[in-house]
Design an enzyme around this catalytic site. Sequence first.
Site, PDB file in Angstrom:
ATOM      1  N   ASP A 304       7.319   5.546  21.963  1.00 40.01           N
ATOM      2  CA  ASP A 304       8.081   6.463  21.138  1.00 40.01           C
ATOM      3  C   ASP A 304       9.556   6.064  21.315  1.00 40.01           C
ATOM      4  OD1 ASP A 304       8.629   9.142  19.900  1.00 40.01           O
ATOM      5  OD2 ASP A 304       9.439   9.553  21.879  1.00 40.01           O
ATOM      6  N   ASP A 341      18.208  26.597  14.078  1.00 40.67           N
ATOM      7  CA  ASP A 341      17.507  25.406  14.561  1.00 40.67           C
ATOM      8  C   ASP A 341      17.803  25.236  16.050  1.00 40.67           C
ATOM      9  OD1 ASP A 341      16.378  22.987  15.037  1.00 40.67           O
ATOM     10  OD2 ASP A 341      17.642  21.840  13.640  1.00 40.67           O
ATOM     11  N   GLU A 376       6.180  16.471  10.600  1.00 40.46           N
ATOM     12  CA  GLU A 376       5.536  16.090   9.345  1.00 40.46           C
ATOM     13  C   GLU A 376       6.530  16.111   8.180  1.00 40.46           C
ATOM     14  OE1 GLU A 376       4.203  18.423  11.387  1.00 40.46           O
ATOM     15  OE2 GLU A 376       2.689  17.065  12.236  1.00 40.46           O
ATOM     16  N   THR A 377       7.366  17.165   8.120  1.00 42.20           N
ATOM     17  CA  THR A 377       8.315  17.273   7.004  1.00 42.20           C
ATOM     18  C   THR A 377       9.610  16.532   7.307  1.00 42.20           C
ATOM     19  OG1 THR A 377       9.269  19.278   7.923  1.00 42.20           O
ATOM     20  CG2 THR A 377       7.454  19.567   6.377  1.00 42.20           C
ATOM     21  N   ASP A 519       3.820  13.507  20.484  1.00 38.16           N
ATOM     22  CA  ASP A 519       3.224  12.299  21.058  1.00 38.16           C
ATOM     23  C   ASP A 519       1.923  12.615  21.805  1.00 38.16           C
ATOM     24  OD1 ASP A 519       5.420  10.713  20.261  1.00 38.16           O
ATOM     25  OD2 ASP A 519       6.550  11.351  22.031  1.00 38.16           O
TER      26      ASP A 519
HETATM   27  N1  LIG Z   1      16.280  19.348  14.056  1.00 34.44           N
HETATM   28  C1  LIG Z   1      16.040  18.519  13.058  1.00 34.44           C
HETATM   29  N2  LIG Z   1      16.242  18.934  11.807  1.00 34.44           N
HETATM   30  C2  LIG Z   1      15.982  18.121  10.776  1.00 34.44           C
HETATM   31  N3  LIG Z   1      15.559  16.856  10.889  1.00 34.44           N
HETATM   32  C3  LIG Z   1      15.346  16.367  12.110  1.00 34.44           C
HETATM   33  C4  LIG Z   1      15.579  17.167  13.261  1.00 34.44           C
HETATM   34  N4  LIG Z   1      15.257  16.428  14.350  1.00 34.44           N
HETATM   35  C5  LIG Z   1      14.874  15.228  13.886  1.00 34.44           C
HETATM   36  N5  LIG Z   1      14.906  15.163  12.548  1.00 34.44           N
HETATM   37  C6  LIG Z   1      14.515  14.032  11.679  1.00 34.44           C
HETATM   38  O1  LIG Z   1      13.117  13.824  11.813  1.00 34.44           O
HETATM   39  C7  LIG Z   1      12.815  12.501  12.244  1.00 34.44           C
HETATM   40  C8  LIG Z   1      11.619  12.499  13.143  1.00 34.44           C
HETATM   41  O2  LIG Z   1      11.960  13.127  14.355  1.00 34.44           O
HETATM   42  P1  LIG Z   1      11.027  13.185  15.612  1.00 34.44           P
HETATM   43  O3  LIG Z   1      11.848  13.549  16.778  1.00 34.44           O
HETATM   44  O4  LIG Z   1       9.829  13.958  15.303  1.00 34.44           O
HETATM   45  O5  LIG Z   1      10.613  11.665  15.703  1.00 34.44           O
HETATM   46  P2  LIG Z   1       9.407  11.037  16.551  1.00 34.44           P
HETATM   47  O6  LIG Z   1       8.248  10.837  15.651  1.00 34.44           O
HETATM   48  O7  LIG Z   1       9.216  11.786  17.810  1.00 34.44           O
HETATM   49  O8  LIG Z   1       9.962   9.635  16.861  1.00 34.44           O
HETATM   50  P3  LIG Z   1      11.107   9.360  17.836  1.00 34.44           P
HETATM   51  O9  LIG Z   1      10.984  10.300  18.971  1.00 34.44           O
HETATM   52  O10 LIG Z   1      10.871   7.948  18.173  1.00 34.44           O
HETATM   53  O11 LIG Z   1      12.365   9.550  17.027  1.00 34.44           O
HETATM   54  C9  LIG Z   1      14.092  12.041  12.911  1.00 34.44           C
HETATM   55  O12 LIG Z   1      14.217  10.665  12.871  1.00 34.44           O
HETATM   56  C10 LIG Z   1      15.168  12.729  12.112  1.00 34.44           C
HETATM   57  O13 LIG Z   1      15.463  12.007  10.945  1.00 34.44           O
HETATM   58 MG   LIG Z   2       9.896  11.891  19.930  1.00 31.58          MG
END
Ligand SMILES: Nc1ncnc2c1ncn2[C@@H]1O[C@H](COP(=O)(O)OP(=O)(O)OP(=O)(O)O)[C@@H](O)[C@H]1O
Ligand SMILES: [Mg+2]
Length: 677
Positions: A304, A341, A376-377, A519
């Site tokens: 990740d 948030d 997902e979104t 994860d």
């Molecule tokens: N609080 C938030 N509000 C809106 N969008 C977000 C927020 N946090 C993250 N994102 C967006 O969502 C995407 C996915 O975030 P997430 O943390 O789920 O990634 P992940 O699948 O765990 O992968 P990684 O940890 O490697 O980034 C981020 O790259 C970012 O663009």
């Molecule tokens: Mg992550």
Amino acid sequence: MNTVQKKRLLSGPIIRSAIKDSFLKLNPISLIKNPVMFVVEMGTILVLLMVLAPGYFDAEESVGFNIAVFIILLVTVLFANFAEALAEGRGKAQADTLKRTKQDITANKLVGDAIKTVASSELRKGDIVLVAQGEWIPGDGEVIEGLASVDESAITGESAPVIKEAGGDFNSVTGGTRVVSDEIKVQITSDPGESFLDRMISLVEGAKRQKTPNEIALNTLLISLTIIFLIVVVTLRPIASYLGVNLEIPVLIALLVCLIPTTIGGLLSAIGIAGMDRVTRFNVLAMSGKAVEAAGDINTMILDKTGTITFGNRMASEFVPVVKESEKELAAWAAISSLKDETPEGRSVIELVKKLGYDYETGWEVDGEFIEFRAETRMSGLDLKDGRKVRKGAVDSVKRWVQLQGGQIPGDLDKSSNEIAGKGGTPLAVAVDNRIYGLIYLKDTVKPGMKDRFDELRKMGIKTIMCTGDNPLTAATIAAEAGVDSFIAESTPENKIEVIRREQREGKMVAMTGDGTNDAPALAQADVGLAMNSGTSAAKEAANMVDLDSDPSKIIEVVAIGKQLLMTRGALTTFSIANDIAKYFAIIPAMFTLAIPEMNLLNVMGLGSPSSAIISALIFNAIIIPLLIPLAMKGVSYKPMSSVKLLRRNIFVYGFGGILVPFLGIKVIDLIVSLWI
Ligand SMILES: Nc1ncnc2c1ncn2[C@@H]1O[C@H](COP(=O)(O)OP(=O)(O)OP(=O)(O)O)[C@@H](O)[C@H]1O
Ligand SMILES: [Mg+2]
Ligand SMILES: [K+]
């Protein structure tokens, strides 16, 4: 490093308690777990009976000889017990230290609006507690309100405090750690006896140690060999007596003990325990030996990005408006989308707005339905009461969302977003209904030293794939900076599992490292799941290993230890079985010479007398066990090289060594023993 880990490998108290345990482990009921040694113990008892009641057994052999055989056999079992007790010793000492950490802590439990002081042992899943500055966290849980720095040194050995905060991937706290500043509200996630500390204690204690598949297979081989030699030795007596040769029972027992694989039988469990202990010394908690051994065979590693390869404290550092929009307005909408948030990203947006001095109290009521961030979104935001929808999120997600409402994508959006991503940052687009206002620049830092470590993984033949929910450009930048082999961007939790399954279908062994709740399914699907201790409790529960230092490249050490574990067992089995050849040459001629003196012709080793030959072979058979304890505990040396080369080297060293060493050893012992006999 942990104070516990700094302790020397072998301290006085550990050796003393191991000696005591060697005698306690003589109990046949516990020894039956080790069939090879159990057979030796039964032989020991039989010889003892012959010493005590020679008349009953019609023994011809001198009592002195029988006493010597009895003592050497007893010592053989004690040596094997000592090896195991010694291997267990460090873990037990570490468990004691952890138990002291677990001293009964009191908790401020929230009951309605009142605070009740209760013992931590009374806390149950779902309870809510308040932990203030200077207080111990009474149980595992998740921060549901507030932010605090927490000293986790009791568990991780790392003295620098870590930040724990509600929302996001840094909300999990561990019982037995201490809040050093501020106050947090924690929801307890584990019942008594099931906490991380409990698991850690039973782990280092080896309380629930299960034999690994490899160990079971080897054990079966050892049992089969023992049964075969038992049959051979038992049938030898009537055959010899038919030929007019009388073989004494103590001599036959000596022969049996020399032939059965006592060396590996005596060291097998010590090898496994010491291997697990070596993993713990690297600050990795492995829930099973099986996982460690699986690590030895890993071909592919999935990582990740955020929180695993990078530190994961993604902070908003800049607002980048698109043409025609003002930074002020962008900042205001960014703030509104983040009002509820609770993720670190969301809170950092509010902080940046305040820092830049923008006012987002717009005069009208900012309220509505909160849209929580979901992997997902990839968006979060607020549906305002007046009908307007405010969103921030991954650029591609927001673009799609805006287009669905008939909106236009500003011409310079991609250029600005690529600039941020090109620097390894994460761009979040901010939109209201069909209008995009601009970008938030989230900064993150790659953990130091990753590139060298991933180079090392490559040398070991392990392919690394970074799977991230982030956009392709950010992913590419971070992937290049960290030096992973390939990456998959915009991946959902399902994608991560899919990648693992695909590799597994190709027959690969897959490791996964991660820190987030998203994860967790992938961590469970992988053959080896390594969770970051900084991560969520869901991640830590799904994984079969936790790295207390939150360093994904720690897998290197685990892989090496896993390979070493398999090699050490193989090497010592080879050595143990190869030893038999010298023992044949020592004992068989001696046995027959005792009955027919002319048979001394067979005494090619030139040993002093039949009795001294047998005694010498037995002594060698016994002392080789303690002599090999250091090798069993440290493991045979492992350098990254092809497995064919490794195998060839090991067969040469331990196979030929196993044949030669006992010839020399038995001859030397015989020279000394002959002085007395
Ligand atoms: N609080 C938030 N509000 C809106 N969008 C977000 C927020 N946090 C993250 N994102 C967006 O969502 C995407 C996915 O975030 P997430 O943390 O789920 O990634 P992940 O699948 O765990 O992968 P990684 O940890 O490697 O980034 C981020 O790259 C970012 O663009
Ligand atoms: Mg992550
Ligand atoms: K043996």
